[in-house]
Design a protein around this motif. Sequence first.
Motif, PDB file in Angstrom:
ATOM      1  N   PHE A 191       0.834  -1.206   0.000  1.00 40.50           N
ATOM      2  CA  PHE A 191       0.000   0.000   0.000  1.00 40.50           C
ATOM      3  C   PHE A 191       0.867   1.255   0.000  1.00 40.50           C
ATOM      4  O   PHE A 191       0.605   2.206  -0.750  1.00 40.50           O
ATOM      5  N   ILE A 192       1.912   1.257   0.812  1.00 42.90           N
ATOM      6  CA  ILE A 192       2.821   2.404   0.846  1.00 42.90           C
ATOM      7  C   ILE A 192       3.482   2.597  -0.514  1.00 42.90           C
ATOM      8  O   ILE A 192       3.592   3.724  -1.016  1.00 42.90           O
ATOM      9  N   GLY A 193       3.912   1.492  -1.124  1.00 47.89           N
ATOM     10  CA  GLY A 193       4.516   1.591  -2.451  1.00 47.89           C
ATOM     11  C   GLY A 193       3.546   2.130  -3.487  1.00 47.89           C
ATOM     12  O   GLY A 193       3.909   2.965  -4.326  1.00 47.89           O
ATOM     13  N   PHE A 241     -16.904  -2.658 -12.260  1.00 55.10           N
ATOM     14  CA  PHE A 241     -16.764  -1.957 -10.984  1.00 55.10           C
ATOM     15  C   PHE A 241     -16.564  -0.457 -11.191  1.00 55.10           C
ATOM     16  O   PHE A 241     -17.088   0.363 -10.432  1.00 55.10           O
ATOM     17  N   ALA A 242     -15.847  -0.066 -12.232  1.00 53.13           N
ATOM     18  CA  ALA A 242     -15.617   1.355 -12.485  1.00 53.13           C
ATOM     19  C   ALA A 242     -16.905   2.051 -12.918  1.00 53.13           C
ATOM     20  O   ALA A 242     -17.212   3.159 -12.464  1.00 53.13           O
ATOM     21  N   PHE A 243     -17.677   1.419 -13.792  1.00 57.75           N
ATOM     22  CA  PHE A 243     -18.925   2.024 -14.259  1.00 57.75           C
ATOM     23  C   PHE A 243     -19.939   2.145 -13.127  1.00 57.75           C
ATOM     24  O   PHE A 243     -20.677   3.135 -13.041  1.00 57.75           O
ATOM     25  N   MET A 244     -19.975   1.161 -12.238  1.00 60.75           N
ATOM     26  CA  MET A 244     -20.921   1.178 -11.130  1.00 60.75           C
ATOM     27  C   MET A 244     -20.512   2.132 -10.016  1.00 60.75           C
ATOM     28  O   MET A 244     -21.282   2.376  -9.084  1.00 60.75           O
ATOM     29  N   GLY A 245     -19.308   2.663 -10.084  1.00 62.05           N
ATOM     30  CA  GLY A 245     -18.863   3.617  -9.071  1.00 62.05           C
ATOM     31  C   GLY A 245     -18.503   2.981  -7.747  1.00 62.05           C
ATOM     32  O   GLY A 245     -18.643   3.597  -6.688  1.00 62.05           O
ATOM     33  N   TYR A 246     -18.028   1.731  -7.789  1.00 61.47           N
ATOM     34  CA  TYR A 246     -17.617   1.070  -6.567  1.00 61.47           C
ATOM     35  C   TYR A 246     -16.283   1.651  -6.076  1.00 61.47           C
ATOM     36  O   TYR A 246     -15.585   2.342  -6.818  1.00 61.47           O
ATOM     37  N   GLU A 247     -15.939   1.322  -4.819  1.00 58.45           N
ATOM     38  CA  GLU A 247     -14.803   1.972  -4.162  1.00 58.45           C
ATOM     39  C   GLU A 247     -13.569   1.065  -4.116  1.00 58.45           C
ATOM     40  O   GLU A 247     -13.645  -0.052  -3.618  1.00 58.45           O
ATOM     41  N   HIS A 248     -12.463   1.582  -4.612  1.00 57.49           N
ATOM     42  CA  HIS A 248     -11.196   0.853  -4.665  1.00 57.49           C
ATOM     43  C   HIS A 248     -10.165   1.646  -3.871  1.00 57.49           C
ATOM     44  O   HIS A 248      -9.888   2.804  -4.183  1.00 57.49           O
ATOM     45  N   VAL A 249      -9.601   1.025  -2.834  1.00 62.33           N
ATOM     46  CA  VAL A 249      -8.771   1.776  -1.892  1.00 62.33           C
ATOM     47  C   VAL A 249      -7.538   2.393  -2.544  1.00 62.33           C
ATOM     48  O   VAL A 249      -7.166   3.524  -2.223  1.00 62.33           O
ATOM     49  N   VAL A 250      -6.905   1.694  -3.480  1.00 61.61           N
ATOM     50  CA  VAL A 250      -5.700   2.243  -4.117  1.00 61.61           C
ATOM     51  C   VAL A 250      -6.074   3.369  -5.078  1.00 61.61           C
ATOM     52  O   VAL A 250      -5.446   4.437  -5.085  1.00 61.61           O
ATOM     53  N   LEU A 280     -10.893  18.408  -0.770  1.00 57.99           N
ATOM     54  CA  LEU A 280     -10.096  17.389  -0.089  1.00 57.99           C
ATOM     55  C   LEU A 280      -9.909  17.780   1.375  1.00 57.99           C
ATOM     56  O   LEU A 280      -9.485  18.887   1.685  1.00 57.99           O
ATOM     57  N   ALA A 281     -10.249  16.859   2.269  1.00 58.02           N
ATOM     58  CA  ALA A 281     -10.107  17.079   3.708  1.00 58.02           C
ATOM     59  C   ALA A 281      -9.559  15.807   4.346  1.00 58.02           C
ATOM     60  O   ALA A 281      -9.898  14.694   3.926  1.00 58.02           O
ATOM     61  N   LEU A 282      -8.731  15.963   5.366  1.00 59.20           N
ATOM     62  CA  LEU A 282      -7.990  14.838   5.934  1.00 59.20           C
ATOM     63  C   LEU A 282      -8.890  13.744   6.495  1.00 59.20           C
ATOM     64  O   LEU A 282      -8.815  12.587   6.063  1.00 59.20           O
ATOM     65  N   TRP A 283      -9.749  14.070   7.461  1.00 59.04           N
ATOM     66  CA  TRP A 283     -10.507  13.035   8.144  1.00 59.04           C
ATOM     67  C   TRP A 283     -11.544  12.356   7.251  1.00 59.04           C
ATOM     68  O   TRP A 283     -11.685  11.124   7.291  1.00 59.04           O
ATOM     69  N   PRO A 284     -12.273  13.097   6.425  1.00 59.98           N
ATOM     70  CA  PRO A 284     -13.176  12.407   5.491  1.00 59.98           C
ATOM     71  C   PRO A 284     -12.424  11.489   4.514  1.00 59.98           C
ATOM     72  O   PRO A 284     -12.920  10.416   4.160  1.00 59.98           O
ATOM     73  N   ALA A 285     -11.220  11.914   4.089  1.00 60.85           N
ATOM     74  CA  ALA A 285     -10.424  11.068   3.197  1.00 60.85           C
ATOM     75  C   ALA A 285      -9.967   9.803   3.917  1.00 60.85           C
ATOM     76  O   ALA A 285      -9.997   8.698   3.341  1.00 60.85           O
ATOM     77  N   LEU A 286      -9.558   9.934   5.174  1.00 62.50           N
ATOM     78  CA  LEU A 286      -9.161   8.762   5.956  1.00 62.50           C
ATOM     79  C   LEU A 286     -10.343   7.814   6.166  1.00 62.50           C
ATOM     80  O   LEU A 286     -10.173   6.587   6.143  1.00 62.50           O
ATOM     81  N   LYS A 287     -11.533   8.391   6.380  1.00 60.13           N
ATOM     82  CA  LYS A 287     -12.742   7.555   6.501  1.00 60.13           C
ATOM     83  C   LYS A 287     -12.926   6.714   5.253  1.00 60.13           C
ATOM     84  O   LYS A 287     -13.214   5.513   5.336  1.00 60.13           O
ATOM     85  N   ASN A 288     -12.750   7.334   4.111  1.00 66.85           N
ATOM     86  CA  ASN A 288     -12.909   6.617   2.853  1.00 66.85           C
ATOM     87  C   ASN A 288     -11.864   5.521   2.717  1.00 66.85           C
ATOM     88  O   ASN A 288     -12.181   4.397   2.308  1.00 66.85           O
ATOM     89  N   ILE A 289     -10.609   5.824   3.055  1.00 60.69           N
ATOM     90  CA  ILE A 289      -9.533   4.845   2.913  1.00 60.69           C
ATOM     91  C   ILE A 289      -9.759   3.645   3.826  1.00 60.69           C
ATOM     92  O   ILE A 289      -9.607   2.491   3.415  1.00 60.69           O
ATOM     93  N   VAL A 290     -10.138   3.907   5.086  1.00 61.84           N
ATOM     94  CA  VAL A 290     -10.366   2.816   6.037  1.00 61.84           C
ATOM     95  C   VAL A 290     -11.536   1.937   5.578  1.00 61.84           C
ATOM     96  O   VAL A 290     -11.436   0.700   5.558  1.00 61.84           O
ATOM     97  N   ILE A 295     -11.169  -2.025   4.265  1.00 62.96           N
ATOM     98  CA  ILE A 295     -11.883  -3.148   4.883  1.00 62.96           C
ATOM     99  C   ILE A 295     -12.796  -3.829   3.867  1.00 62.96           C
ATOM    100  O   ILE A 295     -12.825  -5.058   3.753  1.00 62.96           O
ATOM    101  N   GLY A 296     -13.545  -3.024   3.123  1.00 61.31           N
ATOM    102  CA  GLY A 296     -14.461  -3.578   2.141  1.00 61.31           C
ATOM    103  C   GLY A 296     -13.754  -4.334   1.042  1.00 61.31           C
ATOM    104  O   GLY A 296     -14.193  -5.422   0.627  1.00 61.31           O
ATOM    105  N   ASN A 297     -12.637  -3.789   0.560  1.00 62.98           N
ATOM    106  CA  ASN A 297     -11.869  -4.477  -0.472  1.00 62.98           C
ATOM    107  C   ASN A 297     -11.334  -5.809   0.036  1.00 62.98           C
ATOM    108  O   ASN A 297     -11.313  -6.802  -0.705  1.00 62.98           O
ATOM    109  N   TYR A 298     -10.933  -5.854   1.319  1.00 61.07           N
ATOM    110  CA  TYR A 298     -10.445  -7.129   1.848  1.00 61.07           C
ATOM    111  C   TYR A 298     -11.581  -8.152   1.942  1.00 61.07           C
ATOM    112  O   TYR A 298     -11.397  -9.334   1.619  1.00 61.07           O
TER     113      TYR A 298
END
Length: 276
Positions: free
Chosen positions: A125-127, A207-216, A233-243, A247-250
């Motif tokens: 993920f970091i990479g 998945f792209a057409f349906m607007g699903y969420e991909h963490v990367v 762009l805001a820090l905490w809402p962006a972190l909410k999305n990433i978290v 989880i959902g992607n996993y």
Amino acid sequence: MNDTNIKWDKIFYGRAWIANIIDIIQTKDILQSFYFKRYLLRAMMAGFIISIITVFVLMVKTTFSLDWGPGLVNMIGAITFSFALVLILFTNSELLTSNFMYFTVGLYYKLIKPYRVLNIFMLCFIGNIIGACVLFGLMRLSDVLTPDMVTMLDQTIETKIHTYTFQNILVRAIFANFFINITLVIAMQIDDVVAKMFVMMFGVTIFAFMGYEHVVYNSCLFVAGLFYEVDHLALWPALKNIVASFIGNYIGGGLIIGLFYAYLNDHGQFKTHRNK
């Protein structure tokens, strides 16, 4: 009935499929353990590829948005985005969301320790994020992203971090990685390169057409937002999305696909691997 008479390879994917997964897992584990820099560079390339395809999609959408309806433009954009998975897989780059499936299979068969899997996930993920930083750092020195593209980027980020709830993102992320990894499962059974590419593309297109969420992908968008200083762009809402998307992607790729097919293909024929 004695199930030893059942030819499981004829019903499920069987020994060949699991052997392929095992080989992939062992290769990735060796890379991150003994060739740390090389593994990180492979992960960076995946983030770089997703980011540059994201720019391509923005260009396509803004170019055709004035002439065609939004539905057709979104479909073209989804097909365009599907190029990313093809490029990533055929360049042997490291994408976090496909690793969710591979290493969940490895955990099921006890081929790798959980802490090593977590280490690989974080490093990958970091990479991926560093790759996005490199791409958008270069883009910022040019005028490739037009004002219209930056506006669309800002609108996309606004929807993802301000409009969607945590639960909404989580469910969308489950479906996103379900389609990506079910595509990989099918593609692994195909030898023809063109057919393999087609299968990869149609899963991502859905998945792209349906607007699903991909963490990367989302993280790459947020990196772009940082470099272009978009308004929403805001820090905490962006972190909410990433978290939530992590989880959902996993769940979608690791549990629904990886664990599911690991169990279906487990009929005691891999006990030697478990006992190692």
